[in-house]
Write a protein that holds these residues in place. Structure first.
Motif, mmCIF file in Angstrom:
data_model
loop_
_atom_site.group_PDB
_atom_site.id
_atom_site.type_symbol
_atom_site.label_atom_id
_atom_site.label_comp_id
_atom_site.label_asym_id
_atom_site.label_seq_id
_atom_site.Cartn_x
_atom_site.Cartn_y
_atom_site.Cartn_z
ATOM 1 N N GLY A 20 0.783 -1.321 0.015
ATOM 2 C CA GLY A 20 -0.070 -0.086 -0.014
ATOM 3 C C GLY A 20 0.923 1.131 0.033
ATOM 4 N N ASN A 21 2.012 1.248 0.807
ATOM 5 C CA ASN A 21 2.743 2.411 0.733
ATOM 6 C C ASN A 21 3.461 2.619 -0.491
ATOM 7 N N ALA A 22 4.136 1.499 -0.989
ATOM 8 C CA ALA A 22 4.606 1.732 -2.321
ATOM 9 C C ALA A 22 3.530 2.395 -3.430
ATOM 10 N N ALA A 23 2.393 1.602 -3.473
ATOM 11 C CA ALA A 23 1.344 2.296 -4.298
ATOM 12 C C ALA A 23 1.025 3.575 -4.192
ATOM 13 N N LEU A 24 1.141 3.969 -2.768
ATOM 14 C CA LEU A 24 0.699 5.351 -2.624
ATOM 15 C C LEU A 24 1.768 6.403 -2.879
ATOM 16 N N VAL A 25 2.873 6.074 -2.848
ATOM 17 C CA VAL A 25 4.127 6.880 -3.303
ATOM 18 C C VAL A 25 3.824 7.111 -4.762
ATOM 19 N N GLN A 26 3.609 5.856 -5.528
ATOM 20 C CA GLN A 26 3.549 5.983 -6.949
ATOM 21 C C GLN A 26 2.414 6.964 -7.366
ATOM 22 N N ALA A 27 1.301 6.652 -6.790
ATOM 23 C CA ALA A 27 -0.004 7.388 -7.066
ATOM 24 C C ALA A 27 0.382 8.806 -6.704
ATOM 25 N N TYR A 28 0.903 9.483 -5.606
ATOM 26 C CA TYR A 28 1.425 10.633 -5.418
ATOM 27 C C TYR A 28 2.150 11.261 -6.544
ATOM 28 N N ASP A 29 3.123 10.473 -6.910
ATOM 29 C CA ASP A 29 3.830 11.093 -7.965
ATOM 30 C C ASP A 29 3.283 11.131 -9.422
ATOM 31 N N ILE A 40 -6.647 16.474 -16.489
ATOM 32 C CA ILE A 40 -7.587 16.378 -15.658
ATOM 33 C C ILE A 40 -7.931 14.646 -15.151
ATOM 34 N N ALA A 41 -8.051 14.117 -16.450
ATOM 35 C CA ALA A 41 -8.613 12.742 -16.188
ATOM 36 C C ALA A 41 -7.414 11.727 -15.584
ATOM 37 N N ALA A 42 -6.241 12.177 -15.791
ATOM 38 C CA ALA A 42 -5.034 11.336 -15.142
ATOM 39 C C ALA A 42 -5.027 11.595 -13.585
ATOM 40 N N MET A 43 -5.299 12.937 -13.572
ATOM 41 C CA MET A 43 -5.304 13.606 -11.939
ATOM 42 C C MET A 43 -6.338 12.532 -11.153
ATOM 43 N N SER A 44 -7.404 12.563 -11.944
ATOM 44 C CA SER A 44 -8.590 11.700 -11.182
ATOM 45 C C SER A 44 -8.265 10.150 -10.892
ATOM 46 N N ALA A 45 -7.710 9.612 -12.069
ATOM 47 C CA ALA A 45 -7.302 8.177 -11.943
ATOM 48 C C ALA A 45 -6.307 8.224 -10.782
ATOM 49 N N ALA A 46 -5.364 9.123 -10.609
ATOM 50 C CA ALA A 46 -4.301 9.073 -9.697
ATOM 51 C C ALA A 46 -4.867 9.165 -8.117
ATOM 52 N N ALA A 47 -5.660 9.958 -8.255
ATOM 53 C CA ALA A 47 -6.440 10.210 -6.878
ATOM 54 C C ALA A 47 -6.986 8.733 -6.452
ATOM 55 N N SER A 48 -7.780 8.189 -7.438
ATOM 56 C CA SER A 48 -8.435 6.741 -7.084
ATOM 57 C C SER A 48 -7.368 5.908 -6.548
ATOM 58 N N ARG A 49 -6.256 5.712 -7.327
ATOM 59 C CA ARG A 49 -5.180 4.875 -6.956
ATOM 60 C C ARG A 49 -4.701 5.197 -5.578
ATOM 61 N N GLN A 50 -4.555 6.454 -5.094
ATOM 62 C CA GLN A 50 -4.060 6.996 -3.989
ATOM 63 C C GLN A 50 -4.995 6.407 -2.806
ATOM 64 N N ARG A 51 -6.393 6.548 -3.202
ATOM 65 C CA ARG A 51 -7.271 5.983 -2.313
ATOM 66 C C ARG A 51 -7.164 4.540 -2.093
ATOM 67 N N ALA A 52 -7.027 3.889 -3.068
ATOM 68 C CA ALA A 52 -6.840 2.389 -3.100
ATOM 69 C C ALA A 52 -5.893 1.924 -2.221
ATOM 70 N N ALA A 53 -4.651 2.729 -2.401
ATOM 71 C CA ALA A 53 -3.270 2.242 -1.560
ATOM 72 C C ALA A 53 -3.800 2.653 -0.305
ATOM 73 N N LEU A 54 -4.260 3.700 -0.030
ATOM 74 C CA LEU A 54 -4.284 4.169 1.361
ATOM 75 C C LEU A 54 -5.307 3.060 2.166
ATOM 76 N N ALA A 55 -6.188 2.576 1.446
ATOM 77 C CA ALA A 55 -6.943 1.453 2.030
ATOM 78 C C ALA A 55 -6.122 0.435 2.290
ATOM 79 N N GLU A 56 -5.502 0.047 1.468
ATOM 80 C CA GLU A 56 -4.499 -1.313 1.458
ATOM 81 C C GLU A 56 -3.618 -1.064 2.984
ATOM 82 N N LEU A 57 -2.904 0.343 3.003
ATOM 83 C CA LEU A 57 -2.173 0.593 4.021
ATOM 84 C C LEU A 57 -2.950 0.436 5.245
ATOM 85 N N GLU A 58 -4.068 1.137 5.412
ATOM 86 C CA GLU A 58 -4.855 0.839 6.654
ATOM 87 C C GLU A 58 -5.320 -0.265 7.183
ATOM 88 N N SER A 59 -5.722 -1.105 6.177
ATOM 89 C CA SER A 59 -6.147 -2.489 6.516
ATOM 90 C C SER A 59 -4.784 -3.242 7.253
#
Ligand SMILES: Cc1cc2nc3c(=O)[nH]c(=O)nc-3n(C[C@H](O)[C@H](O)[C@H](O)COP(=O)(O)OP(=O)(O)OC[C@H]3O[C@@H](n4cnc5c(N)ncnc54)[C@H](O)[C@@H]3O)c2cc1C
Ligand code: FES
Length: 558
Positions: A20-29, A40-59
């Motif tokens: 999750g941490n790695a995915a979060l860093v990548q999504a941030y970049d 804008i579309a790429a920003m939206s997709a990156a934001a979704s990946r950040q949320r998914a990565a954060l969820a994995e990190l939190e779990s």
């Protein structure tokens, strides 16, 4: 939790955290780059990946925390799920959790109440079901007349009233007997609820139980009640047929002709009013017909002898009995035709009810479209086709019945196919007939009826032949009373008993009610009428005191 499970969960949690941490860093970049490019579309997709990565990190982090706090895997998952769904963490009080099986007391108590409620409903339904089964089986055992069961009487099925020895026709209708005879005789007071005038000399008295419905006994069409009353200081008993049918359970009716010199009929007509009570005993009698074992019935009545026939007709039509009903009656005049309107009404409704009346004379101001004149042999043949194969009930004054019996014999009706009841009056109370030769056969039944009613022929007078009458040749002993008296051949046991004050109950004095039954202990007697005696009575030496005469010494149990 086992140590192995802890190790496994911890490894999985750490794996999730690092992925999750790695995915979060990548999504941030990715997000940063898309923003630089104003994509804008790429920003939206990156934001979704950040949320998914954060969820994995939190779990993964939540699992490590749960392990550190020693929570069960199920509770760990539940806590994580609640956080994902933005639900408040579950607050379980110590009291809630204190119940058995890990259930709260509130939960346990409410489940217990619901279970008890459901069990109560089930028990109620089961008991209702049991009661319905019991009711159905009782009704099917007892027949529909269970509704008229005697109040206060034993519920055991009473024995059937003996039927006359009539050969059962091949196609006899075997309808279930709905009317029921009482196993024992009832006696008590009944209240006069209504009085109707039927003809100038005939009244109907409706009687009810003083304490309310239903009447306190059951009966079979054709039976009678015996009434007793103190009239001018003397106790008098008389029998009257029940004219209402057993299907009507809230009352009984008797229909009584007022005799000009009659003690009891005058008492009823002149001194009894609505609301008075009468002492009643009964029902009695075997002159019954309930529709069983016959495909048709012929009812022949003279005058007031129509009352038991009316009970039968009312009962059979109430039941929609499928057989043919023939009523043949001899009536003195149109005014004295009892139940005329009701019979005309019933005849219009029931095509199988055939009424033929021979009216000797038309009363002034009345109309009569039927047979005028005598009830002759021809009239009977015309009224009842095939009479020789039908069951016949005959009731009226004794002389009229004798005449009809002779006509029926001429028509080839076997005697055992005829059942009779005499409405003879209390013979002992009428001035004794003078010995005389038997009267010649009357010209017609209606003429004879007229003679009876006008007093030309003493009603119910027994045939007394000169040879039989004479001084007493025998002695009558009463074993219980310790008394004895001469027994003249023309006197009955009852008459002699009365003359020396030995009490023997009686009612009809013509051998039909059975109230005077007495045991014969020694000697032999003859009885003109024995209708009230059963085969068992005869076998056990029971006699009818009102009929018993003898030329030899006799001892009775009275
Ligand atoms: C089983 C059965 C059922 C019956 N059903 C009915 C019924 O449904 N309806 C009905 O009305 N009757 C019926 N009777 C007849 C009834 O029981 C009585 O016999 C009848 O009512 C006459 O009784 P009583 O007391 O009025 O007359 P009683 O006093 O007994 O007198 C009898 C007759 O003798 C005459 N008489 C009396 N004294 C004298 C005298 N000094 N001089 C001249 N004549 C005299 C009377 O006029 C009368 O005709 C039935 C009888 C029986 C046996
Ligand atoms: S009194 Fe009725 S049978 Fe004798």
């Amino acid at each position: 939790m086992t140590p192995e499970a802890r190790v496994k969960i911890e490894a999985e949690a750490r794996d999730r955290i690092s992925t999750g941490n790695a995915a979060l860093v990548q999504a941030y970049d990715d997000y940063h780059r898309a923003m630089m490019n104003n994509d804008i579309a790429a920003m939206s997709a990156a934001a979704s990946r950040q949320r998914a990565a954060l969820a994995e990190l939190e779990s993964g982090t939540a699992a490590l925390r749960a392990l550190a706090e020693s929570q069960a895997p199920r509770q760990v998952a539940l806590t994580w799920f609640r956080s994902q769904m933005n639900l408040a963490p579950a607050t379980v009080s110590a009291a809630d959790a204190a119940g058995p099986f890990g259930l709260s007391w509130f939960h346990l108590i409410s489940m217990t109440v619901v279970t008890l409620f459901a069990l109560t409903l089930a028990a109620l339904a089961a008991s209702r079901h049991r009661r319905s089964i019991a009711l159905v089986s009782r009704l099917t055992r007892a027949g529909p007349a269970a509704a008229v069961r005697t109040v206060g009487q034993p519920t055991a099925a009473p024995p059937a009233v003996p039927s006359p020895a009539v050969p059962k026709p091949a196609d006899a209708i075997s309808s279930p007997p709905l009317a029921r005879a009482n196993s024992s005789t009832w006696s008590g007071a009944m209240r006069v609820a209504a009085i109707h005038r039927e003809t100038p000399h005939v009244k109907t008295f409706r009687l009810v139980a003083p304490e309310g419905n239903p009447i306190p006994f059951t009966f079979v069409p054709g039976q009678f009640l015996t009434f007793s009353a103190k009239v001018d200081g003397k106790t008098i008993r008389r029998s009257y047929s029940i004219a209402s049918p057993p299907t009507r359970t809230s009352y009984v009716e008797i229909t009584v002709k007022r005799e000009d010199e009659g003690e009891f009929s005058r008492y009823l007509h002149d001194r009894i009013f609505v609301g008075d009570t009468l002492q009643v005993r009964g029902p009695s009698g075997a002159f019954t017909f309930d529709g069983g074992n016959a495909d048709s019935i012929v009812l022949i009545a003279g005058g007031v002898g129509i009352t038991p026939m009316m009970c039968v007709i009312r009962y059979l039509t109430d039941l929609t009995w499928p057989g043919e009903i023939f009523l043949v009656c001899a009536v003195r005049n149109t005014e004295e035709f009892i139940f005329r309107e009701e019979l005309e009404y019933l005849q219009r409704r029931w095509p199988k009810l055939h009424v033929a009346a021979a009216v000797a004379a038309r009363s002034e101001g009345t109309a009569w479209m039927g047979l005028e004149g005598q009830l002759s042999k021809d009239a009977i043949v015309h009224a009842v086709p095939g009479i020789e194969r039908r069951r016949i009930h005959l009731c009226g004054p004794p002389p009229m019945m004798d005449a009809i019996r002779r006509i029926l014999a001429e028509l080839g009706v076997p005697p055992d196919q005829i059942k009779t009841e005499a409405f003879g009056p209390a013979v002992g109370l009428v001035p004794p007939p003078r010995p005389s030769p038997a009267p010649p056969l009357p010209v017609s039944v209606t003429e004879l009826l007229h003679k009876v009613e006008t007093g030309a022929v003493p009603p119910g007078a027994p045939e007394v032949r000169e040879a039989e009458a004479g001084p007493a040749t025998a002695t009558l002993s009463f074993a219980r009373s310790g008394k004895a008296a001469p027994l003249p051949p023309d006197k009955t046991v009852l008459e002699v008993a009365e003359s020396i004050g030995v009490p023997i109950d009686y009612s009809c004095r013509v051998g039909t009610c059975g109230i005077c039954k007495t045991n014969l202990l020694a000697g032999q007697v003859t009885m003109e009428v024995q209708d009230a005696l059963t085969d068992e009575d005869k076998a056990s030496g029971t006699i009818l005191a009102c009929q018993a005469r003898s030329l030899g010494n006799v001892t009775v149990d009275a």
